[in-house]
Design a protein around this motif. Structure first.
Motif, PDB file in Angstrom:
ATOM      1  N   TYR A  47       0.842  -1.202   0.000  1.00 52.55           N
ATOM      2  CA  TYR A  47       0.000   0.000   0.000  1.00 52.55           C
ATOM      3  C   TYR A  47       0.876   1.251   0.000  1.00 52.55           C
ATOM      4  O   TYR A  47       0.596   2.221  -0.689  1.00 52.55           O
ATOM      5  CB  TYR A  47      -0.930   0.006   1.213  1.00 52.55           C
ATOM      6  CG  TYR A  47      -2.234  -0.730   0.964  1.00 52.55           C
ATOM      7  CD1 TYR A  47      -3.163  -0.246   0.047  1.00 52.55           C
ATOM      8  CD2 TYR A  47      -2.536  -1.897   1.643  1.00 52.55           C
ATOM      9  CE1 TYR A  47      -4.347  -0.914  -0.182  1.00 52.55           C
ATOM     10  CE2 TYR A  47      -3.723  -2.573   1.418  1.00 52.55           C
ATOM     11  CZ  TYR A  47      -4.625  -2.069   0.505  1.00 52.55           C
ATOM     12  OH  TYR A  47      -5.792  -2.732   0.274  1.00 52.55           O
ATOM     13  N   GLN A  61       3.869   1.545  -1.177  1.00 51.86           N
ATOM     14  CA  GLN A  61       4.460   1.660  -2.509  1.00 51.86           C
ATOM     15  C   GLN A  61       3.461   2.303  -3.474  1.00 51.86           C
ATOM     16  O   GLN A  61       3.793   3.171  -4.270  1.00 51.86           O
ATOM     17  CB  GLN A  61       4.879   0.260  -2.992  1.00 51.86           C
ATOM     18  CG  GLN A  61       5.562   0.241  -4.337  1.00 51.86           C
ATOM     19  CD  GLN A  61       6.896   0.975  -4.317  1.00 51.86           C
ATOM     20  OE1 GLN A  61       7.504   1.121  -3.260  1.00 51.86           O
ATOM     21  NE2 GLN A  61       7.321   1.463  -5.455  1.00 51.86           N
ATOM     22  N   MET A  62       2.189   1.856  -3.347  1.00 46.20           N
ATOM     23  CA  MET A  62       1.129   2.387  -4.202  1.00 46.20           C
ATOM     24  C   MET A  62       0.983   3.889  -3.972  1.00 46.20           C
ATOM     25  O   MET A  62       0.884   4.668  -4.922  1.00 46.20           O
ATOM     26  CB  MET A  62      -0.181   1.665  -3.872  1.00 46.20           C
ATOM     27  CG  MET A  62      -1.357   2.041  -4.718  1.00 46.20           C
ATOM     28  SD  MET A  62      -2.710   0.868  -4.458  1.00 46.20           S
ATOM     29  CE  MET A  62      -3.704   1.769  -3.294  1.00 46.20           C
ATOM     30  N   LEU A  63       0.992   4.299  -2.704  1.00 48.66           N
ATOM     31  CA  LEU A  63       0.862   5.718  -2.384  1.00 48.66           C
ATOM     32  C   LEU A  63       2.052   6.517  -2.904  1.00 48.66           C
ATOM     33  O   LEU A  63       1.904   7.628  -3.396  1.00 48.66           O
ATOM     34  CB  LEU A  63       0.764   5.915  -0.874  1.00 48.66           C
ATOM     35  CG  LEU A  63      -0.588   5.669  -0.255  1.00 48.66           C
ATOM     36  CD1 LEU A  63      -0.598   6.206   1.166  1.00 48.66           C
ATOM     37  CD2 LEU A  63      -1.684   6.367  -1.040  1.00 48.66           C
TER      38      LEU A  63
END
Lengths: 155, 261
Positions: free
Chosen positions: B86, B88-90
Motif C-alpha cells: 500500500y 508503494q502504491m501511495l
C-alpha cells in the motif's frame, strides 16, 4: 454509538459487551450504516439480505474503534442468522491497522466456511488500478471460501 | 537393578511363607516391613505417573505456544507485506502527482508553473550576486497552419516533436519547458547571451536534421527565438517582457531566426 437499539443506553462504551448481550438474548443486531469520510470507508450491513458493504479509503485514527461494531455484527450474524453472508468490498487504500482488521474479519469468514456455513466475498476494484487487485490477491492467499476479485470498468 | 530387587523380593516372599519361621518374632517384623515397602513402592509409582503426565501437559502447552507464535508471526509478516505494498502504491501516486504538478501533460517537458518558479529562483540567486543566467523564448512558426491543414492531433504530434528536439541538445543544467500553446521557454542557469545562442544554434540544427514527418512526408517546422540575459536588479516580469519583445521582433524579421535583447 447509536448502532444498538433495544434499550441499550446510547452512551454504553463497550459495544462488544452490548453485542454479547444481544447475542444472549437471541435478537438480531441492528444494521450498521456508517457514512464514509475522507479517512474512513462507508460501512453498511443488511441482516435480512445477509450483506455487508465496505467502500472507500480506510486510514482512520482508531481503526479498532471504527470496525469493532462491524466485527461484532459479523460474528453475531454468523452465529445466529443461519443464512448465507456476502461481503462486497470496494476498498482502495488501507492503513496497517485496517489491514489487520480485514484479516481478522476474513479469519471469521474462514472459520464459518470451515464449519459449513455459506460465506462469499467480492472485492471490486477500478480496472485502471491493477495494484488494488494485487493487494486483494495477497488477502485472498489463506482463504478457502469463495473470494472473487472483480474489475469494474468506469466511465 | 530391578531384576535384583525382584530376585530379592521373591526371596523375602519365600521366607515369609516358610512354615519353619511362622510365629517367629522376626517373621512378624519382616511381614510388617514388607507391607510398608509395598505401600511406598505404589506411592512412588503414582507420583511418577503424575509427574510424567504433568510434564507431558507442559510440553503440549509449550508446543501450542510455539504454534500460536508461528501463526501470529505469519500473520504479522503478511500485514507488513500488504502494508508495504500500500505504501508503494501511495508513493507512486505521489510521484505521479508531483510529475503532473510540474510537467506539461502533452510534451512531458516542464510546465509554465514550474518554469516560473525556477525563473524566480535563478533571479533571486543572480540578484544576490551568485551568478548570471540567460533566458530564451521560442515559438513554432506558422503553427496555426499545421493545425488548420492537418488537424489538432497532428498539431499535437508536431509540438511533441519540437519538444524532443528542444530538450535533446541542452546541457544537463539547462531547463526547457512549454510556456503555453506553441511557445517554449529555455532557461540557461550560469549562462550568458553567448551560451544561450550556442544552445539555440544546436536546437535549430537538430530541428533541420530531424524534421517532423507526417504520413511519410517531411513537414518543415521552424522556430523563432527571442534571447536575453539577466540585468542586475530586474524583476521576473521585466525579463519576461524583454525576451517576449525579442521574440516578437524575430517573428517580424521573417521568422526562423533569433533576436537578442
Amino acid at each position: 454509538m447509536t448502532f444498538f437499539a433495544y434499550n441499550q443506553p446510547a452512551s454504553r462504551p463497550q459495544t462488544s459487551t452490548a453485542a454479547a448481550d444481544l447475542q444472549r438474548e437471541g435478537i438480531s443486531m441492528q444494521d450498521l450504516n456508517i457514512i464514509a469520510t475522507t479517512s474512513s470507508p462507508a460501512i453498511a450491513t443488511d441482516w435480512n439480505e445477509g450483506r455487508v458493504i465496505l467502500a472507500g479509503d480506510s486510514y482512520p485514527e482508531n481503526a479498532f474503534e471504527l470496525f469493532q461494531p462491524l466485527l461484532d455484527w459479523v460474528s453475531a450474524y454468523l452465529a445466529q442468522a443461519g443464512q448465507p453472508l456476502r461481503l462486497e468490498l470496494s476498498l482502495l487504500y488501507l492503513n496497517t491497522s485496517s489491514i489487520r482488521i480485514m484479516m481478522d474479519l476474513f479469519d471469521q469468514l474462514e472459520v464459518a466456511h470451515q464449519a459449513g456455513k455459506s460465506v462469499r466475498l467480492q472485492w471490486f476494484y477500478d480496472a485502471r488500478n491493477e495494484r488494488v487487485a494485487d493487494l486483494a490477491e495477497e488477502f485472498r492467499e489463506d482463504c478457502t471460501f469463495p473470494f472473487d476479485i472483480i474489475a469494474e470498468e468506469r466511465a | 537393578m530391578s531384576e535384583d530387587r525382584d530376585e530379592f523380593e521373591r526371596e523375602v516372599a519365600a521366607l515369609l511363607q516358610d512354615p519353619q519361621w511362622q510365629g517367629h518374632p522376626l517373621q512378624h517384623a519382616l511381614q510388617a516391613l514388607n507391607a510398608r515397602y509395598d505401600e511406598r513402592g505404589a506411592m512412588m509409582a503414582r507420583l511418577t505417573r503424575i509427574a510424567d503426565r504433568y510434564q507431558l501437559a507442559e510440553r503440549e502447552r509449550g508446543l501450542s505456544f510455539v504454534q500460536r507464535y508461528e501463526r501470529q508471526l505469519r500473520q504479522l509478516e503478511k500485514i507488513i507485506r500488504i502494508s508495504d505494498q500500500y505504501q508503494q502504491m501511495l508513493r507512486e501516486l505521489n510521484e505521479e502527482l508531483q510529475r503532473t504538478a510540474s510537467h506539461d501533460l502533452l510534451t512531458g517537458l516542464f510546465n509554465r508553473r514550474y518554469l516560473y518558479d525556477r525563473l524566480g529562483e535563478e533571479l533571486g540567486k543572480a540578484a544576490r550576486g551568485h551568478g548570471q543566467f540567460a533566458l530564451a523564448m521560442a515559438d513554432v512558426d506558422l503553427f496555426k497552419q499545421i493545425n488548420d491543414s492537418y488537424g489538432h492531433d497532428i498539431g499535437d504530434a508536431a509540438l511533441c516533436h519540437v519538444a524532443r528536439q528542444l530538450a535533446a541538445p541542452l546541457r544537463e543544467y539547462d531547463l526547457c519547458g512549454r510556456w503555453g500553446g506553441e511557445e517554449f521557454l529555455l532557461l540557461f542557469p550560469g549562462g550568458d547571451l553567448e551560451a544561450a545562442q550556442q544552445g539555440i544554434q544546436r536546437i535549430r540544427q537538430r530541428l533541420q536534421d530531424e524534421p517532423f514527418v507526417h504520413d511519410g512526408r517531411v513537414c518543415p517546422l521552424t522556430l523563432s527565438f527571442g534571447v536575453t540575459e539577466y540585468r542586475q536588479g530586474e524583476s521576473t516580469t521585466a525579463i519576461l517582457k524583454r525576451v517576449d519583445e525579442a521574440l516578437y521582433r524575430a517573428k517580424h524579421a521573417g521568422r526562423d531566426c533569433l533576436e537578442c535583447a
